[in-house]
Design an enzyme around this catalytic site. Structure first.
Site, PDB file in Angstrom:
ATOM      1  N   HIS A 169      53.603 -37.541 -89.746  1.00  0.00           N
ATOM      2  CA  HIS A 169      53.926 -38.947 -89.513  1.00  0.00           C
ATOM      3  C   HIS A 169      55.216 -39.396 -90.197  1.00  0.00           C
ATOM      4  O   HIS A 169      55.630 -40.534 -90.006  1.00  0.00           O
ATOM      5  CB  HIS A 169      52.759 -39.826 -89.957  1.00  0.00           C
ATOM      6  CG  HIS A 169      51.566 -39.717 -89.057  1.00  0.00           C
ATOM      7  ND1 HIS A 169      51.543 -40.243 -87.791  1.00  0.00           N
ATOM      8  CD2 HIS A 169      50.364 -39.112 -89.232  1.00  0.00           C
ATOM      9  CE1 HIS A 169      50.370 -39.980 -87.223  1.00  0.00           C
ATOM     10  NE2 HIS A 169      49.637 -39.295 -88.079  1.00  0.00           N
TER      11      HIS A 169
ATOM     12  N   LYS B 286      43.674 -73.324 -86.144  1.00  0.00           N
ATOM     13  CA  LYS B 286      42.264 -73.677 -86.359  1.00  0.00           C
ATOM     14  C   LYS B 286      41.438 -72.435 -86.666  1.00  0.00           C
ATOM     15  O   LYS B 286      40.528 -72.465 -87.506  1.00  0.00           O
ATOM     16  CB  LYS B 286      41.714 -74.388 -85.119  1.00  0.00           C
ATOM     17  CG  LYS B 286      40.204 -74.716 -85.182  1.00  0.00           C
ATOM     18  CD  LYS B 286      39.858 -75.567 -86.398  1.00  0.00           C
ATOM     19  CE  LYS B 286      38.495 -76.248 -86.264  1.00  0.00           C
ATOM     20  NZ  LYS B 286      37.366 -75.346 -86.054  1.00  0.00           N
TER      21      LYS B 286
ATOM     22  N   ASN C 280      36.378 -74.429 -80.029  1.00  0.00           N
ATOM     23  CA  ASN C 280      36.884 -73.304 -80.813  1.00  0.00           C
ATOM     24  C   ASN C 280      37.185 -72.132 -79.886  1.00  0.00           C
ATOM     25  O   ASN C 280      36.454 -71.141 -79.842  1.00  0.00           O
ATOM     26  CB  ASN C 280      35.863 -72.881 -81.877  1.00  0.00           C
ATOM     27  CG  ASN C 280      35.953 -73.723 -83.129  1.00  0.00           C
ATOM     28  OD1 ASN C 280      37.013 -74.218 -83.476  1.00  0.00           O
ATOM     29  ND2 ASN C 280      34.833 -73.888 -83.814  1.00  0.00           N
TER      30      ASN C 280
ATOM     31  N   ASN D 256      29.713 -85.899 -68.120  1.00  0.00           N
ATOM     32  CA  ASN D 256      28.953 -84.716 -68.507  1.00  0.00           C
ATOM     33  C   ASN D 256      28.315 -84.125 -67.249  1.00  0.00           C
ATOM     34  O   ASN D 256      27.992 -84.855 -66.304  1.00  0.00           O
ATOM     35  CB  ASN D 256      27.855 -85.079 -69.518  1.00  0.00           C
ATOM     36  CG  ASN D 256      27.274 -83.848 -70.187  1.00  0.00           C
ATOM     37  OD1 ASN D 256      27.884 -83.290 -71.094  1.00  0.00           O
ATOM     38  ND2 ASN D 256      26.086 -83.422 -69.757  1.00  0.00           N
TER      39      ASN D 256
ATOM     40  N   LYS E  42      29.689 -67.814 -85.954  1.00  0.00           N
ATOM     41  CA  LYS E  42      29.946 -68.065 -84.534  1.00  0.00           C
ATOM     42  C   LYS E  42      31.199 -67.398 -84.007  1.00  0.00           C
ATOM     43  O   LYS E  42      31.562 -67.598 -82.861  1.00  0.00           O
ATOM     44  CB  LYS E  42      30.011 -69.572 -84.290  1.00  0.00           C
ATOM     45  CG  LYS E  42      28.661 -70.260 -84.481  1.00  0.00           C
ATOM     46  CD  LYS E  42      28.709 -71.723 -84.058  1.00  0.00           C
ATOM     47  CE  LYS E  42      27.340 -72.368 -84.134  1.00  0.00           C
ATOM     48  NZ  LYS E  42      27.371 -73.794 -83.727  1.00  0.00           N
TER      49      LYS E  42
ATOM     50  N   LYS F 253      31.178 -75.402 -74.178  1.00  0.00           N
ATOM     51  CA  LYS F 253      31.084 -74.093 -74.814  1.00  0.00           C
ATOM     52  C   LYS F 253      32.295 -73.237 -74.469  1.00  0.00           C
ATOM     53  O   LYS F 253      32.763 -73.221 -73.335  1.00  0.00           O
ATOM     54  CB  LYS F 253      29.792 -73.396 -74.365  1.00  0.00           C
ATOM     55  CG  LYS F 253      29.491 -72.109 -75.108  1.00  0.00           C
ATOM     56  CD  LYS F 253      28.150 -71.551 -74.676  1.00  0.00           C
ATOM     57  CE  LYS F 253      27.838 -70.248 -75.414  1.00  0.00           C
ATOM     58  NZ  LYS F 253      26.541 -69.688 -74.973  1.00  0.00           N
TER      59      LYS F 253
ATOM     60  N   HIS G 130      42.117 -71.587 -90.220  1.00  0.00           N
ATOM     61  CA  HIS G 130      41.389 -72.591 -91.014  1.00  0.00           C
ATOM     62  C   HIS G 130      39.936 -72.163 -91.191  1.00  0.00           C
ATOM     63  O   HIS G 130      39.388 -72.191 -92.300  1.00  0.00           O
ATOM     64  CB  HIS G 130      41.459 -73.952 -90.306  1.00  0.00           C
ATOM     65  CG  HIS G 130      40.456 -74.967 -90.783  1.00  0.00           C
ATOM     66  ND1 HIS G 130      39.120 -74.912 -90.432  1.00  0.00           N
ATOM     67  CD2 HIS G 130      40.593 -76.058 -91.577  1.00  0.00           C
ATOM     68  CE1 HIS G 130      38.474 -75.912 -90.992  1.00  0.00           C
ATOM     69  NE2 HIS G 130      39.349 -76.629 -91.689  1.00  0.00           N
ATOM     70  N   ASN G 131      39.295 -71.756 -90.102  1.00  0.00           N
ATOM     71  CA  ASN G 131      37.897 -71.354 -90.184  1.00  0.00           C
ATOM     72  C   ASN G 131      37.730 -70.076 -90.993  1.00  0.00           C
ATOM     73  O   ASN G 131      36.730 -69.904 -91.696  1.00  0.00           O
ATOM     74  CB  ASN G 131      37.323 -71.171 -88.781  1.00  0.00           C
ATOM     75  CG  ASN G 131      37.037 -72.494 -88.091  1.00  0.00           C
ATOM     76  OD1 ASN G 131      37.638 -73.506 -88.420  1.00  0.00           O
ATOM     77  ND2 ASN G 131      36.136 -72.490 -87.140  1.00  0.00           N
TER      78      ASN G 131
ATOM     79  N   SER H 284      38.648 -80.113 -86.624  1.00  0.00           N
ATOM     80  CA  SER H 284      37.772 -79.738 -87.738  1.00  0.00           C
ATOM     81  C   SER H 284      37.207 -80.966 -88.420  1.00  0.00           C
ATOM     82  O   SER H 284      37.872 -81.983 -88.565  1.00  0.00           O
ATOM     83  CB  SER H 284      38.544 -78.899 -88.761  1.00  0.00           C
ATOM     84  OG  SER H 284      37.704 -78.572 -89.856  1.00  0.00           O
TER      85      SER H 284
ATOM     86  N   GLU I 157      37.769 -71.063 -94.453  1.00  0.00           N
ATOM     87  CA  GLU I 157      36.475 -71.713 -94.695  1.00  0.00           C
ATOM     88  C   GLU I 157      35.393 -70.671 -95.017  1.00  0.00           C
ATOM     89  O   GLU I 157      34.582 -70.865 -95.930  1.00  0.00           O
ATOM     90  CB  GLU I 157      36.095 -72.526 -93.458  1.00  0.00           C
ATOM     91  CG  GLU I 157      34.776 -73.249 -93.517  1.00  0.00           C
ATOM     92  CD  GLU I 157      34.475 -73.933 -92.194  1.00  0.00           C
ATOM     93  OE1 GLU I 157      33.345 -73.742 -91.682  1.00  0.00           O
ATOM     94  OE2 GLU I 157      35.351 -74.631 -91.662  1.00  0.00           O
TER      95      GLU I 157
ATOM     96  N   VAL J  62      26.867 -83.317 -79.121  1.00  0.00           N
ATOM     97  CA  VAL J  62      27.106 -84.173 -80.288  1.00  0.00           C
ATOM     98  C   VAL J  62      28.594 -84.315 -80.598  1.00  0.00           C
ATOM     99  O   VAL J  62      29.097 -85.421 -80.808  1.00  0.00           O
ATOM    100  CB  VAL J  62      26.348 -83.636 -81.512  1.00  0.00           C
ATOM    101  CG1 VAL J  62      26.664 -84.493 -82.737  1.00  0.00           C
ATOM    102  CG2 VAL J  62      24.841 -83.638 -81.251  1.00  0.00           C
TER     103      VAL J  62
END
Length: 495
Positions: free
Chosen positions: A456, A187, A107, A37, A265, A80, A190-191, A133, A194, A17
């Site tokens: 430390h 990006k 992505n 494709n 995802k 993908k 950005h996500n 996006s 989101e 899509v």
């Protein structure tokens, strides 16, 4: 391809899509668009259903696809992420020539993009990691586009991407972000923003429903009203639409028949993992990722029925005042999420030697993308006024917003905690804000603990240098960059 068929301006391979809609967008803007494709049936389906959108050049084989393009060839890969992307890159690289441009529009993890760009550059091919996006609708009607790669590649590719991007005030929502993985890095952030934005909206909904006893249809009206003001954004707009929806089968509110387990995802997780590596606190984004994880922790949630909660439910006496408190708390928390996201962009740019214009990033997020919102204009203005702004919270406009809303913010977080309503992003955002403005944090004690068990070292407020206390000895202090004679350097261990 017949001899009379013009060479394509740009090609898209991967016609699910997003890829199909992007190809249709190119074609509708007057670009001759090559399409390909792995399964040729998807290519023919696109031509059969949408061939009238513009001029397409379909190809069954990768070789014919590459041959159909004008040089320098420009190919957008929409498959993908991970192995499938690498496979397509490997196949096409053997068919391309020096100067051609491969664009990964998925992505992808920005570190993969850095690797792929380096390998392509060695073959003389330009590789562009390009964040896109806006979802399916944005791909078709105009997304926000975040391309990385070389300036030379953008000089050729940019005008095409700018034309098919969303436009706000006559300006394209597309700009060259920076070299190699910069586009996919931005990006990714950005996500992450989101994720935080969506979780904050969900927490606001939960507060209005459980705190004020409002029904989804009533809350939809509240969100619709908020969308006419400072909170005007795509996510607020669609939240009102989702809350208005009624399930046709049961007659119940749609939101009540959906399983309360949120999927993800990976880009939010990448944002948090990268921030941890860079040492940047993105608490709101992190809590939003953890909230999705908790929602899907089926076994733990199923076994938690007997865990005790507060003795008294929240009793809201003035509903209008409470709704306004939630609105102001949401606004303040959203500002923190964006501030943290831009902090990560700054840190990433420093780490990977990218020249990223934060104001330009905010500008291209104003349209097309999922987090598009009215107040991105304010972010653009803030960076225009001060390109070196240390935090968005320090910009006068945002300082004023948080100042006016902080009492509401505190009431909401405190009331939710007392009533057992989880607000992880509201609460963590407030804690971050308070931590940022606190003159002296308890980290001094942590430094003492670290020095005690792991040697430390620490620094002092009253003199220069690095120090260690001999905790297991006479507790005298030594200066690490000029050890006391006869004292061995301490062995460091632990955290």
């Amino acid at each position: 391809m017949s001899d009379s068929t013009p060479k394509a301006d740009i090609g898209v391979t991967g016609l699910a899509v997003m890829g199909s809609n992007l190809a249709r967008n190119f074609a509708s803007k007057g670009f001759v668009t090559a399409v390909h494709n792995r399964s040729y049936s998807k290519t023919t389906a696109l031509i059969d259903e949408h061939g009238g959108d513009g001029q397409f050049v379909p190809s069954e084989s990768a070789a014919d696809f590459v041959a159909s393009l004008a040089t320098p060839r420009k190919i957008i890969i929409m498959v993908k992420a991970g192995g499938p992307t690498d496979a397509v890159i490997d196949e096409l690289s053997e068919l391309l020539e020096p100067g051609d441009i491969l664009i990964d529009g998925g992505n992808a993890l920005f570190e993969d993009t850095i690797r792929r760009e380096k390998a392509a550059r060695e073959k003389g091919i330009h590789f562009v990691g390009c964040g896109i996006s806006g979802g399916e609708e944005g791909a078709l009607k105009g997304p926000s586009i975040m391309p990385g790669g070389s300036k030379e590649a953008y000089a050729s590719l940019g005008p095409i991407l700018e034309k098919i991007s969303a436009h706000v005030d006559g300006e394209p929502c597309c700009t060259h972000i920076g070299t190699d993985g910069a586009g996919h890095f931005v990006k990714m952030v950005h996500n992450g923003i989101e994720y935080a934005d969506m979780q904050l909206i969900a927490e606001a909904y939960d507060l209005l429903r459980r705190g004020a006893g409002m029904e989804p249809a009533e809350i939809a009206e509240v969100f619709a009203e908020w969308n006419r003001g400072d909170l005007d954004s795509f996510l607020i707009e669609i939240t009102a639409e989702v809350l208005k929806q009624v399930d046709a089968e049961t007659g119940k509110p749609f939101v009540d028949v959906v399983v309360d387990a949120a999927g993800m995802k990976g880009t939010g997780t990448w944002t948090v993992q990268t921030a941890l590596t860079l040492g940047i606190p993105v608490t709101g984004i992190a809590e939003s990722v953890f909230a999705r994880g908790l929602s899907s922790s089926t076994k733990q949630r199923a076994g938690a029925g007997n865990l005790p909660g507060p003795s008294q439910p929240w009793s809201v006496k003035d509903r209008d005042a409470f709704v306004e408190d939630v609105r102001l708390a949401l606004y303040a928390s959203k500002i923190v999420a964006y501030a943290q996201g831009f902090d990560e962009i700054v840190a990433g740019a420093a780490q990977y030697d990218w020249e990223i214009d934060r104001g330009a990033v905010a500008r291209i997020w104003r349209g097309g993308c999922i987090i598009r919102a009215r107040f991105l204009n304010r972010i653009t203005e803030a960076y225009a006024d001060n390109p070196e702004l240390a935090s968005l919270l320090f910009a006068p406009f945002f300082t004023d917003v948080v100042s006016k809303g902080q009492d509401s913010w505190r009431r909401v977080v405190a009331g939710a905690a007392q009533s057992g309503i989880p607000t992880p992003v509201f609460a963590s955002s407030l804690a971050y804000y308070d931590g940022l403005r606190t003159e002296r944090l308890p980290a001094a004690l942590i430094q003492g603990q670290r020095d005690f068990f792991g040697a430390h070292t620490y620094q002092r407020v009253d003199k220069e240098g690095t120090f260690h206390t001999l905790w297991s000895g006479d507790r005298s202090e030594i200066q690490e960059d000029g050890h006391t004679p006869g004292v061995n350097a301490p062995v460091k261990s632990g955290s």
